[in-house]
Design a protein around this motif. Sequence first.
Motif, short mmCIF file in Angstrom:
data_model
loop_
_atom_site.label_atom_id
_atom_site.label_comp_id
_atom_site.label_asym_id
_atom_site.label_seq_id
_atom_site.Cartn_x
_atom_site.Cartn_y
_atom_site.Cartn_z
N GLY A 8 6.27 -7.53 11.49
CA GLY A 8 5.62 -6.46 12.22
C GLY A 8 6.00 -5.06 11.81
O GLY A 8 5.58 -4.10 12.46
N THR A 9 6.77 -4.90 10.72
CA THR A 9 7.17 -3.55 10.31
C THR A 9 6.57 -3.12 8.99
O THR A 9 6.70 -1.95 8.62
N GLU A 10 5.91 -4.03 8.26
CA GLU A 10 5.31 -3.69 6.97
C GLU A 10 3.88 -4.21 6.89
O GLU A 10 3.54 -5.22 7.50
N PRO A 155 -4.34 1.22 3.67
CA PRO A 155 -3.12 2.00 3.93
C PRO A 155 -1.94 1.10 4.26
O PRO A 155 -2.07 0.13 5.00
N GLY A 156 -0.79 1.45 3.69
CA GLY A 156 0.42 0.67 3.92
C GLY A 156 0.66 -0.42 2.90
O GLY A 156 1.68 -1.12 2.98
N GLU A 157 -0.24 -0.58 1.93
CA GLU A 157 -0.09 -1.69 0.97
C GLU A 157 1.25 -1.59 0.23
O GLU A 157 1.57 -0.58 -0.38
N ASN A 158 2.01 -2.68 0.27
CA ASN A 158 3.32 -2.70 -0.38
C ASN A 158 3.37 -3.66 -1.56
O ASN A 158 4.45 -4.04 -2.01
N VAL A 159 2.20 -4.07 -2.06
CA VAL A 159 2.13 -4.85 -3.29
C VAL A 159 1.79 -3.93 -4.46
O VAL A 159 2.25 -4.14 -5.58
N GLY A 160 1.00 -2.90 -4.20
CA GLY A 160 0.80 -1.86 -5.19
C GLY A 160 -0.48 -1.91 -5.97
O GLY A 160 -0.65 -1.13 -6.93
N GLU A 304 7.64 7.71 -3.69
CA GLU A 304 7.10 6.46 -4.22
C GLU A 304 6.56 5.59 -3.10
O GLU A 304 7.14 5.53 -2.01
N PRO A 305 5.43 4.90 -3.33
CA PRO A 305 4.92 3.99 -2.32
C PRO A 305 5.85 2.79 -2.16
O PRO A 305 6.62 2.47 -3.07
N PRO A 306 5.82 2.12 -1.02
CA PRO A 306 6.69 0.96 -0.83
C PRO A 306 6.32 -0.17 -1.78
O PRO A 306 5.17 -0.30 -2.19
N PRO A 312 6.45 -8.52 -8.26
CA PRO A 312 6.68 -7.62 -9.41
C PRO A 312 5.80 -6.39 -9.32
O PRO A 312 4.71 -6.41 -8.72
N ALA A 313 6.26 -5.30 -9.91
CA ALA A 313 5.44 -4.10 -9.99
C ALA A 313 4.21 -4.38 -10.85
O ALA A 313 4.25 -5.20 -11.78
#
Length: 327
Positions: A8-10, A155-160, A304-306, A312-313
């Motif tokens: 629930g935080t990401e 918005p909030g995407e942490n996979v990139g 930098e975005p999360p 992997p980046a």
Amino acid sequence: MELLILGGTEFVGRAIAEAAVERGWRVSVFHRGRHAPPPGVAVLRGDRVAPGGLAALERGAWDAVVDTWSGAPRVVRDAARLLAGRVGRFVYISSRSVYAYPARPGLAEDGPLVEASPDDGEVDYQRAKRGGELAAGAVFGDRALLVRAGLIIGPGENVGRLPWWLRRIARGGPVLAPGPRDLPLQYVDVRDLAGWTLEAVEAGRGGAYNLVSPPGHTTTGELLRACVRATGAAAELRWTDPEVILAAGIQPWTQLPIWIPPGELYDMLHQADVTKAVAAGLRCRPVAETVADTWAWLRGLGGEPPQRPDRPAVGVDPETEARVLAG
């Protein structure tokens, strides 16, 4: 409604938490404390993979729990067993990766699935997600809602994936744009996923649903042109045939995020039957809105975005891109 979110935080979990708070639901998030929780939620602390890490969940009752776990299925199993009898509905955010490869175009929820077990430890992503589904179903039966998401952006995407395209296009200049430009894409905006999931909980839905946009909701060309418009960059999209890109050793999906050339993998990722989800109320906002809002979020980060540590980046390096563009 009383909602418990494991995480629930990401990204996905956070979007669901924020949407539930906006609806006036009482939301509790159970997490390790590594990221700030969304405003307006109650916080339960614990580490579900540590001995005794679920202690904070031993008391309390909720109308529904949402679990986004993508690791060992037995972790989903243990949480489901602990919450049995105190939760009305178990929502597991799964993936279309649970279908056996290759999946034919137009595959619905009754398609062949990978072999997995709810008792598995660390396994590959496909088996982990299928094992999580089995763990939820073994405890909650038809009160388990399995949200088989495809590509998730917003918005909030942490996979990139979308952030990489936005940042690359914002730099301007010639941009390696993978063809065909009219190739249809399927994805789901994280906010549309969150809204549909909460509506499904309210409606008492169970079972599996493919949750991505209808085929043809957008195309590669529309997505990248939306990135150019959102950033206002002086970027030139240089459309390049898939054969040229592949011959240069550039990997689809990872080095050129989101893009998959026509073929078996494309059919699996961008040709799902979503009739069931649409009939159950799935509404997908225009791609231009998703892109613009993601760019606004990125600009507001101030850095930098999360990036998820277990992924992997993504993105092709400038030297390789320039070499391909030079022919």
